[in-house]
Design a protein around this motif. Structure first.
Motif, mmCIF file in Angstrom:
data_model
loop_
_atom_site.group_PDB
_atom_site.id
_atom_site.type_symbol
_atom_site.label_atom_id
_atom_site.label_comp_id
_atom_site.label_asym_id
_atom_site.label_seq_id
_atom_site.Cartn_x
_atom_site.Cartn_y
_atom_site.Cartn_z
ATOM 1 N N UNK A 127 35.725 41.908 36.741
ATOM 2 C CA UNK A 127 34.446 42.610 36.659
ATOM 3 C C UNK A 127 34.665 44.018 36.130
ATOM 4 N N UNK A 128 33.902 44.358 35.092
ATOM 5 C CA UNK A 128 34.022 45.654 34.434
ATOM 6 C C UNK A 128 32.763 46.481 34.645
ATOM 7 N N UNK A 129 32.936 47.776 34.866
ATOM 8 C CA UNK A 129 31.821 48.716 34.940
ATOM 9 C C UNK A 129 31.272 48.940 33.530
ATOM 10 N N UNK A 130 30.067 49.517 33.402
ATOM 11 C CA UNK A 130 29.511 49.777 32.063
ATOM 12 C C UNK A 130 30.413 50.612 31.164
ATOM 13 N N UNK A 131 31.289 51.433 31.766
ATOM 14 C CA UNK A 131 32.198 52.252 30.949
ATOM 15 C C UNK A 131 33.478 51.506 30.567
ATOM 16 N N UNK A 132 33.575 50.230 30.962
ATOM 17 C CA UNK A 132 34.733 49.415 30.602
ATOM 18 C C UNK A 132 35.846 49.429 31.617
ATOM 19 N N UNK A 133 35.722 50.248 32.683
ATOM 20 C CA UNK A 133 36.765 50.298 33.704
ATOM 21 C C UNK A 133 36.648 49.100 34.649
ATOM 22 N N UNK A 134 37.777 48.681 35.211
ATOM 23 C CA UNK A 134 37.810 47.507 36.093
ATOM 24 C C UNK A 134 37.224 47.849 37.466
ATOM 25 N N UNK A 135 36.241 47.065 37.874
ATOM 26 C CA UNK A 135 35.650 47.192 39.210
ATOM 27 C C UNK A 135 36.364 46.260 40.182
ATOM 28 N N UNK A 136 36.583 45.016 39.753
ATOM 29 C CA UNK A 136 37.323 44.027 40.540
ATOM 30 C C UNK A 136 38.250 43.266 39.609
ATOM 31 N N UNK A 137 39.523 43.186 39.974
ATOM 32 C CA UNK A 137 40.474 42.442 39.155
ATOM 33 C C UNK A 137 40.210 40.940 39.224
ATOM 34 N N UNK A 138 39.649 40.464 40.339
ATOM 35 C CA UNK A 138 39.300 39.051 40.453
ATOM 36 C C UNK A 138 38.212 38.892 41.509
ATOM 37 N N UNK A 139 37.007 38.549 41.066
ATOM 38 C CA UNK A 139 35.853 38.440 41.969
ATOM 39 C C UNK A 139 35.518 36.995 42.317
ATOM 40 N N UNK A 140 36.402 36.047 42.005
ATOM 41 C CA UNK A 140 36.135 34.641 42.314
ATOM 42 C C UNK A 140 35.907 34.452 43.810
ATOM 43 N N UNK A 141 36.773 35.027 44.609
ATOM 44 C CA UNK A 141 36.654 34.912 46.070
ATOM 45 C C UNK A 141 35.333 35.500 46.557
ATOM 46 N N UNK A 142 34.934 36.634 45.986
ATOM 47 C CA UNK A 142 33.696 37.300 46.409
ATOM 48 C C UNK A 142 32.474 36.447 46.083
ATOM 49 N N UNK A 143 32.460 35.826 44.908
ATOM 50 C CA UNK A 143 31.330 34.975 44.537
ATOM 51 C C UNK A 143 31.287 33.747 45.432
ATOM 52 N N UNK A 144 32.452 33.178 45.731
ATOM 53 C CA UNK A 144 32.502 32.038 46.654
ATOM 54 C C UNK A 144 31.912 32.422 48.006
ATOM 55 N N UNK A 145 32.290 33.568 48.517
ATOM 56 C CA UNK A 145 31.894 33.965 49.871
ATOM 57 C C UNK A 145 30.477 34.517 49.963
ATOM 58 N N UNK A 146 30.082 35.305 48.965
ATOM 59 C CA UNK A 146 28.826 36.043 49.093
ATOM 60 C C UNK A 146 27.793 35.742 48.014
ATOM 61 N N UNK A 147 28.173 35.016 46.959
ATOM 62 C CA UNK A 147 27.213 34.737 45.897
ATOM 63 C C UNK A 147 26.726 35.997 45.221
ATOM 64 N N UNK A 148 25.434 36.060 44.916
ATOM 65 C CA UNK A 148 24.875 37.209 44.207
ATOM 66 C C UNK A 148 24.874 38.481 45.059
ATOM 67 N N UNK A 149 25.022 38.332 46.367
ATOM 68 C CA UNK A 149 25.025 39.518 47.230
ATOM 69 C C UNK A 149 26.247 40.409 46.996
ATOM 70 N N UNK A 150 27.280 39.851 46.332
ATOM 71 C CA UNK A 150 28.480 40.644 46.047
ATOM 72 C C UNK A 150 28.229 41.713 44.983
#
Length: 393
Positions: A127-150
């Motif tokens: 996941x990248x911020x609008x400026x191109x910096x990394x917000x999350x190196x891997x958000x697969x776990x977060x989407x599994x656990x929280x869906x769109x709430x992540x």
């Protein structure tokens, strides 16, 4: 040609153009999507492949979260970075997605992205911020656990969700678990059974589906154990949580099961419960104790390991069973030969090389004690070694 100055400016000033130095992406229908349409958005780079089951399983979860975020007007986009081996597989997989992709033929871009973000396994969602910096190196776990709430996937948001999750589990009751479907009952064979009548019992939440070979196999074993425990008048009940995509499958599943079932509602309630308990695969057996708190999410493994002796599935009971197993292991020979393998097998424990495994003899879960081939990794239960020893030595 008019977009060239915009691209150069984006690369110089950061932004998604600095990460994806290209003019356009490809939509699932094959149309061009200009990189400028991603500017100002949080972007997820989705590294995946059609041939890998975990990617096929994760894509629907990401799609559901994506659609909900779009409905709420979130500035979010996903870009598919294919790891497929041929164009046909890429196109088939991409058509199941609602977001654009790096063109399959742009091998250089895909290699640069994989190298830049050190992608060694899939699925991967960077996941990248609008400026191109990394917000999350891997958000697969977060989407599994929280869906769109992540969303927006920041560390602060993750901390909020984890704190909220801890509060929910701390105040969890059986009634609260089933409040997701707006009903205060589950279906019995002939009648509706109030949730309130199950309070004070150990309750297994059985996530399963009709057209699922592992589910069919485990359902038969669980039904026998359920019958044994009910025959002993144990305060135990199971509720089927349907993961069936169609009501016909749900009804067929119910006909094969001697326990209660959550009413069918096109998977809405089941999906909420699966997210709540972080269910990634089926069959899964989540066990809730008499106080309404979660005892274990590993009920399936415990049933495979200990059968009805696993009841009531508490840490204390499992510890007792492990101690009994340690004592029992003293009566087994230190090594043996087995018809299923050409090398001699040695007895091991979790302290000497054993661990979670699938028995090569009976294809069931094993843990700790085993007969193992140190050279090949072949492992069987101690009991399977004893059952076969007379015929295989």
């Amino acid at each position: 040609m008019g977009r060239e100055p915009e691209m150069e400016e984006a690369r110089e000033n950061g932004g998604i153009g600095s990460v994806l130095p290209m003019s356009s992406l490809m939509s699932p229908s094959g149309n061009e999507v200009h990189i400028s349409e991603l500017e100002g958005k949080i972007v997820g780079l989705y590294f995946a492949a059609n041939w890998y089951p975990k990617c096929e399983a994760f894509t629907p979860a990401l799609t559901a979260a994506y659609h909900r975020l779009k409905e709420h007007g979130a500035c979010f986009e996903v870009v598919f970075v294919s790891c497929d081996e041929n164009r046909t597989s890429f196109e088939r997989f991409h058509r199941a997605m609602p977001w654009p992709a790096v063109p399959f033929g742009d091998i250089g871009c895909k290699k640069r992205l994989s190298g830049r973000f050190q992608v060694e396994g899939i699925p991967r969602l960077v996941v990248l911020a609008p400026n191109g910096e990394v917000v999350q190196h891997d958000a697969v776990e977060l989407v599994h656990r929280y869906g769109d709430r992540a969303f927006p996937f920041t560390s602060a948001r993750v901390a909020e969700l984890e704190a909220d999750e801890q509060r929910k589990f701390a105040s969890q009751t059986l009634e609260k678990i089933f409040s997701v479907n707006g009903k205060d009952y589950v279906n019995g064979s002939q009648e509706q059974v109030p949730i309130s009548s199950l309070v004070g019992k150990t309750v297994g939440l059985y996530f399963s589906a009709h057209r699922c070979a592992p589910c069919i196999k485990f359902t038969a074993k669980l039904a026998a154990i359920y019958s044994n425990l009910k025959g002993k008048a144990e305060d135990f009940e199971i509720i089927y949580i349907p993961m069936d995509k169609e009501e016909d499958g749900y009804l067929r599943s119910c006909s094969d099961m001697p326990w209660l079932a959550l009413p069918y509602d096109d998977g809405a309630s089941s999906g909420e419960l699966a997210r709540y308990f972080d269910v990634r695969e089926i069959p899964t057996l989540v066990v809730v104790g008499p106080d309404g708190k979660t005892v274990t999410r590993e009920g399936r493994n415990l049933v495979n390991l200990y059968f009805d002796m696993a009841f009531p599935f508490t840490d204390e009971q499992i510890r007792l069973l492990q101690e009994m197993e340690d004592e029992d292991a003293k009566g087994y020979p230190p090594s043996l030969r087995h018809t299923g393998h050409r090398h001699e097998l040695s007895i091991v424990s979790d302290k000497s090389g054993g661990g979670p495994y699938i028995c090569c003899e009976c294809d069931e879960q094993g843990l700790g004690w085993a007969y193992q081939c140190i050279a090949c990794g072949y492992e069987i239960h101690l009991r399977c070694g004893r059952d076969m020893e007379g015929r295989s030595t």
